[in-house]
Write an enzyme that holds these catalytic residues in place. Structure first.
Site, PDB file in Angstrom:
ATOM      1  CB  THR A  83      17.547  16.212  40.707  1.00 23.07           C
ATOM      2  OG1 THR A  83      15.856  16.762  40.952  1.00 23.07           O
ATOM      3  CG2 THR A  83      17.266  15.974  39.250  1.00 23.07           C
ATOM      4  CB  CYS A 196      14.291  12.939  47.882  1.00 23.10           C
ATOM      5  SG  CYS A 196      14.661  14.551  48.029  1.00 23.10           S
TER       6      CYS A 196
END
Length: 229
Positions: A83, A196
């Protein structure tokens, strides 16, 4: 080969990309039936996202640290957080375990420097772009970090959460993001960080004349270097 520890689930699409890239990477490097030695703990994305929205970062840190400890107990030699946004608590997670954390910000910054890039733009979730926890980590390496103007944050966040985390890859959204990359190039960026994992489903180097730094791919390559080195 070292065992790679993964804390995932943020989103599961991102974690699946990590798992696939790690195994493909080991197969390419070692050949035959070789595959990556991994330990994965996957958290509930809805749970930690609700904590994030409530700004309860101690609770987020507790959840991710608990997952990291489980990974360590299972035999991992080092840890990756799958993440970008939740690297907000990376230092707290690292303090809770006895194995090294391979920090995504450090990996991306080193790659930018290796390419001779001095100024990078970050695309990611609204939270990652509007806060400084990730950009500051990159800036520690001597890089200038740009983010899109605030007016673009909500739309980029919508593309990530309403489309990409559900596996929806739309040409219209690709055109929007590529247009934003061009704006950042005009603003002085020498490269763009896809901050991302899901954005790598949407944008490839072929889509942009500006050097693209795909976080997940670079994170995986760094992990393979460590695990196999």
């Amino acid at each position: 080969m070292q065992t790679i520890g993964l804390v995932g689930g943020m989103s599961w699409e991102s974690s699946a990309a990590y798992y696939e890239l790690l195994n493909r990477g080991v197969e390419e490097r070692l050949g035959g039936l070789s595959s990556a030695k991994t330990v994965l703990a996957s958290v509930d994305f809805a749970e930690v996202t609700a904590m994030q929205e409530a700004e309860d970062w101690d609770a987020v840190a507790d959840v991710l640290a608990g997952a990291a400890k489980a990974v360590e107990r299972a035999g991992a030699d080092f840890l990756m957080l799958c993440t970008t946004t939740f690297h907000r608590v990376a230092e707290q997670v690292e303090a809770a375990i006895g194995i090294p954390l391979l920090h995504l910000g450090d990996v991306v910054a080193e790659e930018a420097k290796a390419k001779g890039i001095e100024s990078v733009a970050l695309l990611g979730t609204r939270f990652a772009m509007s806060r400084t926890f990730f950009t500051d980590r990159i800036a520690r390496h001597g890089l200038e970090v740009l983010v899109p103007e605030e007016g673009h944050h909500d739309e980029l966040n919508r593309i990530i959460y309403d489309e990409l985390v559900h596996g929806k890859v739309l040409d219209a959204s690709r055109r929007q993001v590529v247009g934003l990359i061009d704006e950042l190039w005009d603003a002085g960026a020498g490269g763009v960080i896809l901050g991302c994992s899901e954005l790598e489903l949407l944008v490839k180097q072929a889509d942009s004349d500006l050097p693209v730094l795909p976080c997940t791919t670079l994170h995986v390559e760094a992990a393979l270097d460590r695990a196999l080195g």
